[in-house]
Design a protein around this motif. Sequence first.
Motif, PDB file in Angstrom:
ATOM      1  N   ARG A 156      10.369  43.812  15.444  1.00 13.40           N
ATOM      2  CA  ARG A 156       9.361  43.833  14.208  1.00 13.40           C
ATOM      3  C   ARG A 156       8.039  43.096  14.816  1.00 13.40           C
ATOM      4  NH1 ARG A 156      14.291  41.324  10.888  1.00 13.40           N
ATOM      5  NH2 ARG A 156      15.005  43.057   9.842  1.00 13.40           N
ATOM      6  N   GLU A 157       8.018  42.242  16.016  1.00 14.63           N
ATOM      7  CA  GLU A 157       6.551  41.908  16.377  1.00 14.63           C
ATOM      8  C   GLU A 157       6.092  42.857  17.082  1.00 14.63           C
ATOM      9  OE1 GLU A 157       7.813  38.600  19.157  1.00 14.63           O
ATOM     10  OE2 GLU A 157       8.233  37.138  17.443  1.00 14.63           O
ATOM     11  N   GLU A 188       9.273  37.838   4.860  1.00 20.07           N
ATOM     12  CA  GLU A 188      10.030  38.784   3.809  1.00 20.07           C
ATOM     13  C   GLU A 188       9.849  40.296   4.529  1.00 20.07           C
ATOM     14  OE1 GLU A 188      10.060  40.521  -0.872  1.00 20.07           O
ATOM     15  OE2 GLU A 188       8.499  39.093  -0.282  1.00 20.07           O
ATOM     16  N   ARG A 189      10.919  41.026   4.654  1.00 20.21           N
ATOM     17  CA  ARG A 189      11.073  42.228   5.201  1.00 20.21           C
ATOM     18  C   ARG A 189      11.655  43.259   4.091  1.00 20.21           C
ATOM     19  NH1 ARG A 189       7.851  42.147   9.908  1.00 20.21           N
ATOM     20  NH2 ARG A 189       8.032  39.854  10.808  1.00 20.21           N
ATOM     21  N   PRO A 200      16.908  52.398  14.468  1.00 18.34           N
ATOM     22  CA  PRO A 200      16.069  51.849  15.314  1.00 18.34           C
ATOM     23  C   PRO A 200      16.581  51.772  16.805  1.00 18.34           C
ATOM     24  CG  PRO A 200      17.177  50.053  14.183  1.00 18.34           C
ATOM     25  CD  PRO A 200      17.639  51.538  13.727  1.00 18.34           C
ATOM     26  N   ARG A 201      15.654  51.954  17.763  1.00 19.86           N
ATOM     27  CA  ARG A 201      15.844  52.163  19.290  1.00 19.86           C
ATOM     28  C   ARG A 201      14.904  51.365  20.044  1.00 19.86           C
ATOM     29  NH1 ARG A 201      19.541  54.415  17.126  1.00 19.86           N
ATOM     30  NH2 ARG A 201      20.706  56.155  17.472  1.00 19.86           N
ATOM     31  N   ALA A 254       8.072  54.655  14.003  1.00 17.43           N
ATOM     32  CA  ALA A 254       7.671  53.161  14.812  1.00 17.43           C
ATOM     33  C   ALA A 254       7.985  53.121  15.994  1.00 17.43           C
ATOM     34  CB  ALA A 254       9.117  52.368  14.112  1.00 17.43           C
ATOM     35  N   VAL A 255       6.906  54.114  16.561  1.00 18.93           N
ATOM     36  CA  VAL A 255       6.707  54.221  18.146  1.00 18.93           C
ATOM     37  C   VAL A 255       5.713  53.219  18.206  1.00 18.93           C
ATOM     38  CG1 VAL A 255       5.910  55.636  19.912  1.00 18.93           C
ATOM     39  CG2 VAL A 255       7.304  56.706  17.933  1.00 18.93           C
ATOM     40  N   ALA A 256       6.185  51.906  19.206  1.00 17.22           N
ATOM     41  CA  ALA A 256       5.145  51.150  19.631  1.00 17.22           C
ATOM     42  C   ALA A 256       5.610  50.378  20.916  1.00 17.22           C
ATOM     43  CB  ALA A 256       5.282  50.207  18.292  1.00 17.22           C
TER      44      ALA A 256
END
Length: 407
Positions: A15-16, A33-34, A43-44, A88-90
């Motif tokens: 998440r960070e 809160e998520r 997620p990977r 969510a590529v980061a």
Amino acid sequence: MHLRPLPEEHRETYREFLDYAFRPENGPDWPDERLPDPEGYRPRGFYDAPRDAPVGDLDAASLRAVCAFYDFTARVRGEWHPLPGVSAVASPPEARRRGHIAAMLDDLLAEFRDTGRYLSALWPFKYAFYRRFGWATANNYAKTTVPPDELAAVAADPDGEFVRLDADDWARVEGVYAAAATADLAVNRSEGWIRHRLFRGWDDDPFVYGWERGGDLRGYVVYDVTGDWESRTLTVAELVAVDADARAQLLRFLRDHDSQVDEVVLSSEHASTRLIDDLTDPRAATVEIKPGPMVRIVDVSAALEAVSLPADAVCDLVLAVEDDRCDWNDGPFGLAVADGEASVEPVDDDIAPDATVEIGALSQLLVGARSVEALARTEHLAVADGRAADALDAVFSERDLYLREGF
């Protein structure tokens, strides 16, 4: 380095990474809160660790990049097919410019191939970036901005009633969506997706209102309102109606906010929607055509053989595919099509191809995003002669596409 399903104990680091990549303006103190993960969210993590390392030996400190995918099923040429939506590529700033994202995407495509997911989609942060990895634009969409009183020209006379909807109405909403979302690339929405993505927002939950006649829900609109007393905007995230009458009633609902808002923004509609044509003053509205999501064939043989093609198309050609990320796709294939089905087999490299196509262009052809004629005018498709062009044109007919999901 290798890609692995993300252990629960590494979620905070994950998440960070995402917060820094997509919401850096919030600073380092992330809100507690998520939103819950929608159904089918995978997620990977891309780890700087041996590929055979047990999950228990993985350390969150060895994460170099992350990604995820939604396990969608979507309509392709009229039938349902797996279409994982990459998201969510980061990577954190200290790990960038080292090839981690490229290697991670390569691993993700290999995972898709090994698990029978022969197509994929994503929404890019930059189109040129993902074009390098073989994805190509699927459909465009329209964004229309209009003063609410101008909607009087397209609003219906009062009929039926408007009702406030909540997540427990998910099945009614899904029924409207299923009846209305007939274009290719429409996603087969699950209860979890509707509950957690339609009725939930990243910052604030949206309003969701439906229009019904005799208790039968015929359409719904999802929107939020931003601004202050001096200026407010009503932004529609989704407006779905089973017919023109239901759509006109929903436009009446939006028109009736003219005492509260200065403008209504229909943020993501089918690109063929021409609301502007029916306004009394078309110049009062602004319509922007924007590029939409991208698609990519993961496995050429599996994808071409799985998707139904026009029943009257006949083809027997050698198709040379250029894919510098997936070696299993890169090379010449014999493509034979009859009775709506394709047979695809690798052939020797010394056979002269009837057509040479880059993987992104082939992806567009397969889903029907662009025509053979249009792509042949680009560097992404070269056809040897008119016979081959006609055969490919019959096989890869254009289709009505609209992937509306944001992910």
